[in-house]
Design an enzyme around this catalytic site. Sequence first.
Site, PDB file in Angstrom:
ATOM      1  N   ASN A  35      27.216  44.907  36.320  1.00 16.93           N
ATOM      2  CA  ASN A  35      26.609  46.129  35.601  1.00 16.93           C
ATOM      3  C   ASN A  35      27.984  46.414  34.693  1.00 16.93           C
ATOM      4  OD1 ASN A  35      24.109  46.994  36.839  1.00 16.93           O
ATOM      5  ND2 ASN A  35      25.367  46.503  38.660  1.00 16.93           N
ATOM      6  N   GLU A  36      27.904  45.992  33.481  1.00 23.78           N
ATOM      7  CA  GLU A  36      29.040  46.214  32.547  1.00 23.78           C
ATOM      8  C   GLU A  36      28.970  47.788  32.108  1.00 23.78           C
ATOM      9  OE1 GLU A  36      30.823  43.830  32.114  1.00 23.78           O
ATOM     10  OE2 GLU A  36      29.785  41.923  31.733  1.00 23.78           O
ATOM     11  N   SER A  37      30.182  47.959  31.292  1.00 22.64           N
ATOM     12  CA  SER A  37      30.287  49.501  30.853  1.00 22.64           C
ATOM     13  C   SER A  37      29.400  49.706  30.109  1.00 22.64           C
ATOM     14  CB  SER A  37      31.581  49.394  29.778  1.00 22.64           C
ATOM     15  OG  SER A  37      32.649  49.021  30.361  1.00 22.64           O
TER      16      SER A  37
END
Length: 642
Positions: free
Chosen positions: A166-168
């Site tokens: 879950n990236e930025s």
Amino acid sequence: MIKSSIDKATGFEKRFENIDTVVFENSLGASKAVAEEIAALIRVKQSQKQPCVLGLATGSTPKGLYAELVRLHKEEGLSFKNVISFNLDEYYPMQPDSVHSYVRFMNELLFKHVDILPENVHIPDGTLTKAEISEYCNDYEAKIKALGGIDLQILGIGGNGHIGFNESGSLQNSRTRLVALDHITRVAASNDFGGLDKTPRTAITLGVKKIMEAKRVILMAWGEGKSNIIKAAAEGPVTNLVPASFLQEHTNSVFVMDKSAASKLTRINTPWLVEKIEWTEKMTRKAVLGLALKLKKPILMLTDADYIENGMSDLLADSGPAYDININIFNNVQHTITGWPGGKPNADDSKRPERAEPAKKRVLIFSPHPDDDIISMGGTFKRLQEQGHDVHVAYQTSGNIAVADDEAVRFASFVCDYNEKFGIKSNEAHAIYKKAIKFIKTKKDSEIDISEVRHIKGLIRKGEARATAHFVGLKDENIHFMELPFYETGTIEKKPIGEADVQITMDLIEKIKPHQIYAAGDLADPHGTHKVCLDAIFEAVKRLKPKAFMKDCWLWLYRGAWQEWGIDEIEMAVPMSPGQVLEKRNGIFKHQSQKDGVVFQGSDSREFWQRAEDRNRETAELYHQLGLAHYAAMEAFVRWEY
Ligand code: F6R
């Protein structure tokens, strides 16, 4: 359960963190504590005849945890029969038998060593078609839900604050899904995949929502490289720019860290802002330099009001007024600057970083890879040589895995072409080079190089290192190639330090009997080689300590290409003129195989010479901002008492 470090009486008052954090001396102790908590949970669930649902992570962080769980299984009879595991993520597309798959990672590090039932293992499937992914993800979540949710979720943290993949930008209610990987994440993974172009662009990840629903969440982080993002996630606002910050809103989560990962937390970095402290010389220096830089004022311009308004009034009360503290710290920093890294002959050395005597010193510079010497201390290296010391350089590893295949083909073809052009009869060497070229041309992704190729790559780096040392002015007999055995696996994964590594290091130190040793004190190297090289030196000097010559031997640490010492830590700063900066750049250029898109770029897209120049200039600028002389560049060292 890992003991909460929150003071029950004061809650979070004495800290700036918005989440429970526990700091361990090192990652080994921390991993053991996390393993203990998991083991206790598994046993409780066993006694209740319940399954234990674990959420598991991959990456470098949980390796020690899995090793400890395997040990608990083998030596203490911990059974995994009631464990049902769900891994966070998998690259997409990915075949399970690929060396890069998380399926393989989990099998190698944990599953094949314990008695978990194969049907209880869940890892997102990287072989699906795109059309199948959405339903598969719903199903993955439904399975977790049917089991009553995840009992304990293990997390690492990405340099950008990602949890799982879950990236930025991921939302707090994001579901399990296919995601595009951030550039930072791909760069970090590119070392394993042998280059950015071979690194996957997408992955399947458990969503933030399911992570947040876990009954307990333990996020682990090791090393200085994680310290900034840990501070942001633990102390900063809850924001989807740093998905790990969502955990501040989880009622039963903890960040478990080693000292380095925790080093930027306010209570550790600037403890005087949190509670009353004892103002040691070191702490005072750190606080005053930090204050000057924060207020963008030279040290000597700091006023009583500056101290009072910035949480340092007790220091002022103890040692003030401001002028007295300022002048003391100013002099202290001033004395770290020297153009005489080997000591200034016939000078009063009571306030200098190095001894005047003996005027001509034997110096041994250890360089973990063949280019760290010139990158990190090229200016100092040259000065030591020019000031007449007997300078030796020792390259600890061959650095062969960092040479690109086409570079090796170029050198091998050179030999073959030469032989063919001049009709030199095909000999054994010729056959070896041909074999190497053929291997590379048909090499599969991530296949380990055959020894012929590794030797060619090692020779390329050896030639470059020798060229640099000659450029600095060293004679051949002062250039040592140690080829420490721990490194020679042909893969990124190195062996742990062994007796042979220590012995080779001890032998060289005994032979040279140096007055000064320089070593890379860099613990943030992306693949750990610097750390093992340093451990070998630490162990060697510890064992040699009783010998008479060691009484005169000082150990100075420089930092590798990745970062610099904190300004308050520096004990010797060697200034460089603009001309010396250019000279150093030319020395770095001798390492042609490490230019123009290197194999191990790390998360920094600048070339090594650019990083070195930026870093040395920044150090000089910090000194200038503090009100000291303005140099073009500075190389920094810390003395290590052993
Ligand atoms: C791994 C995962 C990632 C890693 C993170 C840290 O399953 O989901 O979030 O935990 O990228 O990686 P390392 O531990 O290699 O620093």
